[in-house]
Design a protein around this motif. Structure first.
Motif, mmCIF file in Angstrom:
data_model
loop_
_atom_site.group_PDB
_atom_site.id
_atom_site.type_symbol
_atom_site.label_atom_id
_atom_site.label_comp_id
_atom_site.label_asym_id
_atom_site.label_seq_id
_atom_site.Cartn_x
_atom_site.Cartn_y
_atom_site.Cartn_z
ATOM 1 N N GLU A 132 -32.238 1.254 39.390
ATOM 2 C CA GLU A 132 -33.423 0.566 38.869
ATOM 3 C C GLU A 132 -33.133 -0.041 37.502
ATOM 4 N N LYS A 133 -32.415 0.686 36.633
ATOM 5 C CA LYS A 133 -32.099 0.185 35.302
ATOM 6 C C LYS A 133 -31.130 -0.992 35.372
ATOM 7 N N ALA A 134 -30.166 -0.929 36.297
ATOM 8 C CA ALA A 134 -29.178 -1.998 36.426
ATOM 9 C C ALA A 134 -29.709 -3.189 37.218
ATOM 10 N N ASN A 135 -30.831 -2.994 37.935
ATOM 11 C CA ASN A 135 -31.405 -4.044 38.784
ATOM 12 C C ASN A 135 -30.368 -4.563 39.780
ATOM 13 N N ARG A 136 -29.672 -3.628 40.395
ATOM 14 C CA ARG A 136 -28.654 -3.972 41.385
ATOM 15 C C ARG A 136 -28.838 -3.142 42.646
ATOM 16 N N ALA A 137 -28.104 -3.527 43.669
ATOM 17 C CA ALA A 137 -28.136 -2.809 44.939
ATOM 18 C C ALA A 137 -26.721 -2.429 45.336
ATOM 19 N N GLY A 138 -26.576 -1.251 45.907
ATOM 20 C CA GLY A 138 -25.270 -0.820 46.389
ATOM 21 C C GLY A 138 -25.027 -1.336 47.793
ATOM 22 N N ILE A 139 -23.831 -1.900 48.035
ATOM 23 C CA ILE A 139 -23.477 -2.425 49.353
ATOM 24 C C ILE A 139 -22.584 -1.406 50.063
ATOM 25 N N ALA A 140 -22.937 -1.088 51.300
ATOM 26 C CA ALA A 140 -22.204 -0.063 52.041
ATOM 27 C C ALA A 140 -22.131 -0.423 53.510
ATOM 28 N N LEU A 141 -21.209 0.216 54.213
ATOM 29 C CA LEU A 141 -21.111 0.153 55.671
ATOM 30 C C LEU A 141 -21.365 1.547 56.227
ATOM 31 N N PHE A 142 -22.136 1.633 57.295
ATOM 32 C CA PHE A 142 -22.296 2.923 57.967
ATOM 33 C C PHE A 142 -22.615 2.676 59.437
ATOM 34 N N ALA A 143 -22.349 3.668 60.244
ATOM 35 C CA ALA A 143 -22.552 3.553 61.694
ATOM 36 C C ALA A 143 -23.740 4.407 62.115
ATOM 37 N N MET A 144 -24.542 3.861 63.015
ATOM 38 C CA MET A 144 -25.708 4.571 63.539
ATOM 39 C C MET A 144 -25.959 4.112 64.964
ATOM 40 N N ARG A 145 -26.067 5.071 65.867
ATOM 41 C CA ARG A 145 -26.371 4.789 67.273
ATOM 42 C C ARG A 145 -25.377 3.804 67.879
ATOM 43 N N GLY A 146 -24.108 4.048 67.606
ATOM 44 C CA GLY A 146 -23.060 3.251 68.225
ATOM 45 C C GLY A 146 -22.890 1.860 67.674
ATOM 46 N N LYS A 147 -23.447 1.589 66.484
ATOM 47 C CA LYS A 147 -23.299 0.273 65.886
ATOM 48 C C LYS A 147 -23.069 0.416 64.393
ATOM 49 N N GLU A 148 -22.239 -0.478 63.828
ATOM 50 C CA GLU A 148 -21.971 -0.456 62.402
ATOM 51 C C GLU A 148 -22.894 -1.440 61.688
ATOM 52 N N TYR A 149 -23.398 -1.005 60.540
ATOM 53 C CA TYR A 149 -24.361 -1.809 59.801
ATOM 54 C C TYR A 149 -23.856 -2.088 58.393
ATOM 55 N N LEU A 150 -24.019 -3.327 57.954
ATOM 56 C CA LEU A 150 -23.878 -3.677 56.551
ATOM 57 C C LEU A 150 -25.213 -3.368 55.896
ATOM 58 N N THR A 151 -25.194 -2.637 54.782
ATOM 59 C CA THR A 151 -26.426 -2.100 54.217
ATOM 60 C C THR A 151 -26.490 -2.309 52.715
ATOM 61 N N VAL A 153 -28.430 -0.689 49.478
ATOM 62 C CA VAL A 153 -29.216 0.442 49.000
ATOM 63 C C VAL A 153 -29.739 0.090 47.617
ATOM 64 N N ARG A 154 -31.058 0.144 47.433
ATOM 65 C CA ARG A 154 -31.628 -0.220 46.144
ATOM 66 C C ARG A 154 -32.781 0.707 45.779
ATOM 67 N N ALA A 155 -33.148 0.680 44.492
ATOM 68 C CA ALA A 155 -34.291 1.451 44.011
ATOM 69 C C ALA A 155 -35.561 0.649 44.208
ATOM 70 N N ASP A 156 -36.596 1.322 44.704
ATOM 71 C CA ASP A 156 -37.853 0.625 44.977
ATOM 72 C C ASP A 156 -39.008 1.602 44.823
ATOM 73 N N ARG A 157 -39.839 1.383 43.801
ATOM 74 C CA ARG A 157 -41.034 2.193 43.552
ATOM 75 C C ARG A 157 -40.719 3.686 43.458
ATOM 76 N N GLY A 158 -39.637 4.035 42.778
ATOM 77 C CA GLY A 158 -39.309 5.422 42.535
ATOM 78 C C GLY A 158 -38.528 6.106 43.633
ATOM 79 N N ILE A 159 -38.138 5.386 44.681
ATOM 80 C CA ILE A 159 -37.338 5.966 45.761
ATOM 81 C C ILE A 159 -36.156 5.045 46.053
ATOM 82 N N LEU A 160 -35.289 5.487 46.951
ATOM 83 C CA LEU A 160 -34.185 4.655 47.420
ATOM 84 C C LEU A 160 -34.536 4.079 48.783
#
Length: 393
Positions: A132-151, A153-160
Motif C-alpha cells: 500500500e505504501k509503495a503503491n505497487r503490485a506483486g507479479i507472480a505465477l501460480f497453478a490452480m485446477r490444472g492451469k497456470e495463472y499470471l497474477t 497481488v496488491r493491497a486493497d482496503r486493508g487486505i491483499l
C-alpha cells in the motif's frame, strides 16, 4: 462464511505467509431449469459414452488430447500436478510493478487473499502495508485446477487481493480484430466538437459509487416471472436508442448539453430564449469559431445588446418618443409590411429552438447547428427580409 478455493504459500524474497484464496464476487444471474415444452418435466444433461450410449460415472472420466481422429493421449490429473509441484501450492512474487502501467485488458478475475490462520497476521499485514505504501503490485505465477495463472497481488482496503491476468499472447490486437475502426486520418474531429464533447463529459462527471448501480436486467427478469405467474400481460421492451447523426454532430452535442443541465433549466429536450441565456457558459460562438467560448456574463451582455437593438427603451424602461417616431418614419419609408410578414415574425418568436432549427435546415442556413435560439430566430428573420426585398424588387 465463504470457503477457500485454493490454499498455499505466498512468498516475496525470503518472506513467506500461508494464505487462502477466496472468491471476491458472486453471480446473481437468475437461474433457470431446462423444461420440455408443454410439460413440467426437467431435462438433464448426462455424461454418456458416445459409442455405447451408457452413462459414465464422473470418477471414470479422464482428460484426453486428440492427436488424430479417434486417437487420444490420456493425461491423468496427478500427472498435471507433477509438472509444477511447487508452483501449484505457491504464489511466488517475482517482481513489483506500478499498476498504472498495466493495461486493464490484461485483468481477468479478482480474488481475496487471507492468512491461513491468525498466527500469520503480522507477516500478512507487513506485505499488505508495504504494498500500500509503495503503491505497487506483486507479479507472480501460480497453478490452480490444472492451469497456470499470471497474477497481480496488491493491497486493497486493508487486505491483499489477487487478480488473475491474461498472458500477452491471449490479448487480441483490436486493429486486426475490428475491421471498422477508423484510421488515424479518416475521422477528423474539429476543435469545436472536441471542446463541446469535453464540456459534456465534465457536466456528467460523478464520483464513483458502486451502490448507485443496479442490475436492472435481473430486476426486469424477476418482474417478468412475477407477471407471468400472476397471469398478467407482459409489456413490450423499450426501443433501442438510435445512432447519432454523424452528418450534424454539433447539433447532437448541443442537445446533449441541454439535456445534461440540472432539472428546471430545460424542458422536454427544447430550450427557450431564457434557457439559452442561462446556459451559454461554454457554448461555442457561431460567429467567432472554436476560440470564441463565452462566459455567462458575456452571453447575457450579448443577448441584452440584441434585445436593446430590437426594443430601444429610456431610463424608465419605456420606449422613447424619438425612438417611436424613428420607427414610424422607417416603416413609412420602406412601405407598409404585409400581414404575412408580421405573422411570420410572431410565429418565430413563439417557436422552440428545435422548430427554429428545422426551419433553418429547410433553408440550408450555414452554421445553424452552433447557433443559440436567439441567433436562429435572428438568422431566419434576416433570411425572410432578404426574400421580401428580392420579391419587392
Amino acid at each position: 462464511m465463504a470457503r477457500p478455493i485454493w490454499s498455499g504459500i505466498l512468498t516475496f524474497g525470503l518472506v513467506s505467509v500461508p494464505v487462502s484464496l477466496y472468491a471476491a464476487t458472486e453471480n446473481h444471474t437468475v437461474s433457470f431449469r431446462q423444461i420440455q415444452r408443454g410439460t413440467s418435466d426437467r431435462v438433464r444433461n448426462k455424461r454418456v459414452n458416445e459409442r455405447t450410449g451408457e452413462e459414465v460415472p464422473f470418477g471414470e472420466i479422464v482428460k484426453g488430447y486428440e492427436v488424430a481422429e479417434g486417437e487420444y493421449v490420456i493425461v491423468e490429473p496427478e500427472e498435471l500436478e507433477q509438472l509444477s509441484p511447487g508452483r501449484s501450492k505457491t504464489i511466488e512474487i517475482s517482481g513489483f510493478v506500478d499498476l498504472d502501467q498495466v493495461d486493464p485488458t490484461f485483468f481477468d478475475t479478482t480474488y481475496y487473499l487471507g492468512p491461513k490462520d491468525k498466527g500469520y497476521a503480522k507477516v500478512y499485514s507487513l506485505l499488505q502495508q508495504a504494498l500500500e505504501k509503495a503503491n505497487r503490485a506483486g507479479i507472480a505465477l501460480f497453478a490452480m485446477r490444472g492451469k497456470e495463472y499470471l497474477t497481480a497481488v496488491r493491497a486493497d482496503r486493508g487486505i491483499l487481493t489477487a487478480h488473475t491476468m491474461h498472458f500477452a499472447d491471449e490479448v487480441r490486437d483490436p486493429r486486426t480484430e475490428i475491421p471498422t475502426l477508423p484510421a488515424a486520418d479518416a475521422a477528423t474531429v474539429s476543435e469545436r466538437e472536441l471542446a463541446m464533447a469535453g464540456q459534456l463529459i465534465d457536466m456528467l462527471a460523478v464520483d464513483w459509487n458502486p451502490d448507485q448501480y443496479k442490475d436492472t436486467f435481473e430486476e426486469k427478469v424477476h418482474e417478468l416471472i412475477a407477471a407471468k405467474q400472476a397471469g398478467q400481460t407482459v409489456t413490450a421492451p423499450e426501443a433501442a436508442p438510435k445512432p447519432s447523426n454523424v452528418l450534424d454532430l454539433m447539433e447532437v452535442l448541443s442537445r446533449s448539453l441541454e439535456s445534461a443541465k440540472p432539472s428546471g433549466t430545460a424542458a422536454s429536450g427544447t430550450a427557450t430564449a431564457e434557457d439559452e441565456t442561462a446556459g451559454e457558459q461554454a457554448r461555442p460562438n457561431a460567429r467567432t469559431g472554436a476560440e470564441g467560448w463565452r462566459t455567462a456574463g458575456e452571453q447575457r451582455t450579448t443577448t441584452a445588446g440584441r434585445s436593446a437593438q430590437r426594443r430601444p427603451k429610456d431610463a424608465d424602461g419605456k420606449k422613447t418618443t424619438a425612438t417611436t417616431a424613428r420607427a414610424r418614419t422607417a416603416t413609412s419609408a420602406t412601405g407598409k409590411q404585409t400581414g404575412a410578414a408580421a405573422a411570420r415574425r410572431e410565429d418565430l418568436s413563439a417557436l422552440t429552438k428545435t422548430e427554429l432549427y428545422q426551419r433553418a435546415t429547410e433553408l440550408d442556413l450555414p452554421h445553424r447547428s452552433t447557433m443559440t435560439r436567439d441567433e436562429l430566430q435572428h438568422a431566419l428573420e434576416k433570411a425572410a427580409r432578404g426574400r421580401h426585398l428580392r420579391s419587392a424588387s
